[in-house]
Design a protein around this motif. Sequence first.
Motif, mmCIF file in Angstrom:
data_model
loop_
_atom_site.group_PDB
_atom_site.id
_atom_site.type_symbol
_atom_site.label_atom_id
_atom_site.label_comp_id
_atom_site.label_asym_id
_atom_site.label_seq_id
_atom_site.Cartn_x
_atom_site.Cartn_y
_atom_site.Cartn_z
ATOM 1 N N LEU A 114 0.802 -1.216 0.000
ATOM 2 C CA LEU A 114 0.000 0.000 0.000
ATOM 3 C C LEU A 114 0.844 1.279 0.000
ATOM 4 C CD1 LEU A 114 -2.815 1.164 -0.100
ATOM 5 C CD2 LEU A 114 -2.979 0.857 2.382
ATOM 6 N N PRO A 115 1.925 1.382 0.783
ATOM 7 C CA PRO A 115 2.748 2.598 0.693
ATOM 8 C C PRO A 115 3.335 2.814 -0.700
ATOM 9 C CG PRO A 115 3.230 1.405 2.712
ATOM 10 C CD PRO A 115 2.369 0.496 1.881
ATOM 11 N N SER A 116 3.697 1.732 -1.386
ATOM 12 C CA SER A 116 4.213 1.860 -2.752
ATOM 13 C C SER A 116 3.132 2.391 -3.685
ATOM 14 C CB SER A 116 4.715 0.511 -3.261
ATOM 15 O OG SER A 116 5.776 0.026 -2.468
ATOM 16 N N MET A 117 1.912 1.883 -3.514
ATOM 17 C CA MET A 117 0.800 2.360 -4.341
ATOM 18 C C MET A 117 0.570 3.849 -4.137
ATOM 19 S SD MET A 117 -1.897 -0.771 -3.793
ATOM 20 C CE MET A 117 -1.645 -2.381 -4.553
ATOM 21 N N ARG A 118 0.569 4.264 -2.889
ATOM 22 C CA ARG A 118 0.335 5.679 -2.594
ATOM 23 C C ARG A 118 1.472 6.549 -3.124
ATOM 24 N NH1 ARG A 118 -1.506 4.282 3.561
ATOM 25 N NH2 ARG A 118 -3.748 4.039 3.185
ATOM 26 N N ALA A 119 2.691 6.078 -2.984
ATOM 27 C CA ALA A 119 3.841 6.850 -3.462
ATOM 28 C C ALA A 119 3.817 6.977 -4.980
ATOM 29 C CB ALA A 119 5.142 6.198 -3.002
ATOM 30 N N ALA A 120 3.519 5.884 -5.667
ATOM 31 C CA ALA A 120 3.481 5.926 -7.130
ATOM 32 C C ALA A 120 2.343 6.822 -7.615
ATOM 33 C CB ALA A 120 3.316 4.516 -7.685
ATOM 34 N N ALA A 121 1.210 6.771 -6.934
ATOM 35 C CA ALA A 121 0.072 7.612 -7.304
ATOM 36 C C ALA A 121 0.351 9.091 -7.060
ATOM 37 C CB ALA A 121 -1.164 7.183 -6.525
ATOM 38 N N SER A 122 1.307 9.380 -6.208
ATOM 39 C CA SER A 122 1.642 10.768 -5.861
ATOM 40 C C SER A 122 2.857 11.285 -6.613
ATOM 41 C CB SER A 122 1.912 10.864 -4.350
ATOM 42 O OG SER A 122 0.800 10.415 -3.603
ATOM 43 N N ALA A 123 3.349 10.512 -7.575
ATOM 44 C CA ALA A 123 4.621 10.847 -8.220
ATOM 45 C C ALA A 123 4.475 11.821 -9.388
ATOM 46 C CB ALA A 123 5.312 9.569 -8.704
ATOM 47 N N GLY A 124 3.262 12.265 -9.666
ATOM 48 C CA GLY A 124 3.079 13.264 -10.698
ATOM 49 C C GLY A 124 2.799 12.740 -12.083
ATOM 50 N N ARG A 125 2.629 11.440 -12.227
ATOM 51 C CA ARG A 125 2.304 10.863 -13.517
ATOM 52 C C ARG A 125 0.813 10.511 -13.550
ATOM 53 N NH1 ARG A 125 4.440 12.993 -16.289
ATOM 54 N NH2 ARG A 125 4.270 11.487 -17.991
ATOM 55 N N PRO A 126 0.183 10.521 -14.727
ATOM 56 C CA PRO A 126 -1.216 10.085 -14.786
ATOM 57 C C PRO A 126 -1.326 8.627 -14.349
ATOM 58 C CG PRO A 126 -0.290 10.314 -17.004
ATOM 59 C CD PRO A 126 0.707 10.898 -16.053
ATOM 60 N N TRP A 127 -2.377 8.309 -13.616
ATOM 61 C CA TRP A 127 -2.464 6.942 -13.113
ATOM 62 C C TRP A 127 -3.906 6.475 -13.106
ATOM 63 C CZ3 TRP A 127 -4.450 5.248 -8.237
ATOM 64 C CH2 TRP A 127 -4.895 6.271 -7.391
ATOM 65 N N VAL A 128 -4.044 5.151 -13.101
ATOM 66 C CA VAL A 128 -5.341 4.490 -13.212
ATOM 67 C C VAL A 128 -5.499 3.540 -12.034
ATOM 68 C CG1 VAL A 128 -6.778 2.983 -14.656
ATOM 69 C CG2 VAL A 128 -5.264 4.673 -15.730
ATOM 70 N N LEU A 129 -6.675 3.552 -11.426
ATOM 71 C CA LEU A 129 -6.967 2.708 -10.267
ATOM 72 C C LEU A 129 -7.936 1.600 -10.641
ATOM 73 C CD1 LEU A 129 -6.928 2.077 -7.184
ATOM 74 C CD2 LEU A 129 -8.807 3.724 -6.948
ATOM 75 N N ASP A 130 -7.604 0.376 -10.265
ATOM 76 C CA ASP A 130 -8.512 -0.763 -10.386
ATOM 77 C C ASP A 130 -8.856 -1.227 -8.972
ATOM 78 O OD1 ASP A 130 -9.824 -3.202 -10.894
ATOM 79 O OD2 ASP A 130 -8.601 -3.579 -12.667
ATOM 80 N N PRO A 131 -10.055 -0.879 -8.472
ATOM 81 C CA PRO A 131 -10.426 -1.159 -7.074
ATOM 82 C C PRO A 131 -10.993 -2.571 -6.905
ATOM 83 C CG PRO A 131 -12.186 0.051 -8.120
ATOM 84 C CD PRO A 131 -11.120 -0.130 -9.172
ATOM 85 N N VAL A 132 -10.186 -3.569 -7.191
ATOM 86 C CA VAL A 132 -10.651 -4.953 -7.194
ATOM 87 C C VAL A 132 -11.246 -5.329 -5.833
ATOM 88 C CG1 VAL A 132 -9.966 -7.358 -7.509
ATOM 89 C CG2 VAL A 132 -8.913 -5.568 -8.911
ATOM 90 N N ALA A 133 -12.453 -5.862 -5.863
ATOM 91 C CA ALA A 133 -13.122 -6.353 -4.651
ATOM 92 C C ALA A 133 -13.155 -5.300 -3.552
ATOM 93 C CB ALA A 133 -12.449 -7.639 -4.157
ATOM 94 N N ALA A 134 -13.472 -4.069 -3.933
ATOM 95 C CA ALA A 134 -13.358 -2.938 -2.998
ATOM 96 C C ALA A 134 -14.116 -3.144 -1.706
ATOM 97 C CB ALA A 134 -13.844 -1.653 -3.686
ATOM 98 N N ALA A 135 -15.238 -3.852 -1.755
ATOM 99 C CA ALA A 135 -16.075 -4.008 -0.567
ATOM 100 C C ALA A 135 -15.806 -5.295 0.204
ATOM 101 C CB ALA A 135 -17.558 -3.960 -0.960
ATOM 102 N N ALA A 136 -14.713 -5.978 -0.109
ATOM 103 C CA ALA A 136 -14.455 -7.268 0.537
ATOM 104 C C ALA A 136 -14.092 -7.137 2.005
ATOM 105 C CB ALA A 136 -13.341 -8.014 -0.204
ATOM 106 N N SER A 137 -13.502 -5.989 2.396
ATOM 107 C CA SER A 137 -13.104 -5.792 3.790
ATOM 108 C C SER A 137 -13.003 -4.303 4.065
ATOM 109 C CB SER A 137 -11.756 -6.464 4.078
ATOM 110 O OG SER A 137 -10.699 -5.787 3.400
ATOM 111 N N ASP A 138 -13.047 -3.950 5.341
ATOM 112 C CA ASP A 138 -12.874 -2.551 5.714
ATOM 113 C C ASP A 138 -11.496 -2.047 5.300
ATOM 114 O OD1 ASP A 138 -15.402 -2.448 6.802
ATOM 115 O OD2 ASP A 138 -14.728 -2.755 8.871
ATOM 116 N N PHE A 139 -10.471 -2.879 5.485
ATOM 117 C CA PHE A 139 -9.119 -2.484 5.108
ATOM 118 C C PHE A 139 -9.031 -2.166 3.624
ATOM 119 C CE2 PHE A 139 -4.983 -4.063 3.394
ATOM 120 C CZ PHE A 139 -4.198 -3.007 3.814
ATOM 121 N N ARG A 140 -9.627 -3.001 2.801
ATOM 122 C CA ARG A 140 -9.580 -2.805 1.345
ATOM 123 C C ARG A 140 -10.338 -1.535 0.948
ATOM 124 N NH1 ARG A 140 -8.417 -6.347 -2.999
ATOM 125 N NH2 ARG A 140 -7.735 -7.780 -1.382
ATOM 126 N N MET A 141 -11.520 -1.336 1.519
ATOM 127 C CA MET A 141 -12.278 -0.134 1.205
ATOM 128 C C MET A 141 -11.519 1.116 1.621
ATOM 129 S SD MET A 141 -14.773 1.551 -0.035
ATOM 130 C CE MET A 141 -15.947 0.282 -0.507
#
Length: 275
Positions: free
Chosen positions: A82-109
């Motif tokens: 998760l920290p890598s995901m957040r860092a890459a998403a904050s690196a200034g490049r356009p990015w795309v999110l795939d929220p696989v099974a978003a509702a499977a757990s509180d942690f995932r949501m």
Amino acid sequence: MDEERTAAWWGQRAWALLSAVRARAPLVQCITNLVSMDIAANALLAAGASPAMLHCLREVPDFTPRCGAVCVNVGTLSEDWLPSMRAAASAGRPWVLDPVAAAASDFRMEACLSLLALRPAVVRGNASEILALASRSAAASSTFKGVDSTHDSGDALQAAKALARSTGAVVAVSGAVDYITDGAQVVGASNGVALMQKITATGCAVTALVAAFVAVEPSDALVAAACALAVFGLAGEIGMESAKGPASLRVHLIDALYGLDEQTVTSRVRISLQS
């Protein structure tokens, strides 16, 4: 969006973007799930992009700024990634999110919501995932069943528009018809075959392809996403002409994506502005 964008315009645009991917070979960093790494990387290569399945946090500051786009997929989410995901998403490049099974757990949501706050260019998911995210509650769908969708894409259209308005992202809902919206305009892409749903991680692969198209068209993520979804679906249609089942369709889909030509794309892509 200009309502004069005809089927022919969309076909030409899809071909232009696929050609741009082939010509520029954009580097696409994929922090994706363990199940999808192979097919996502091969789909990107077949389309002409350059995949990098890199998820180490210490590499992100040096590597991610050099990418054309980033794909973040939470399918096999872990606290370590998760920290890598957040860092890459904050690196200034356009990015795309795939929220696989978003509702499977509180942690995932909670992880998906924290990533949404980092302003992805595109969010691509199935109807159940988009409904759950839009409601911002793991209890959004009492019929949620893992990565599969228990809803049709049309069921999530209003939720997708609301999510797009609240996040600033283009939201794409996959289904028999893929709906892509910026919160105001809605586009439908209707290429594809039902058997693609029997191949694990095809959704993850098309999200990676969306990232490649966004890399060459960062100023219009709606058009990029719609064209990527249609091109991938078209490759599935062509692959189905030779396939005997899910396993052979997977192979033929990748081959078809590699072999797409101008006449096929411009004449067979099915994208339209929805009323």
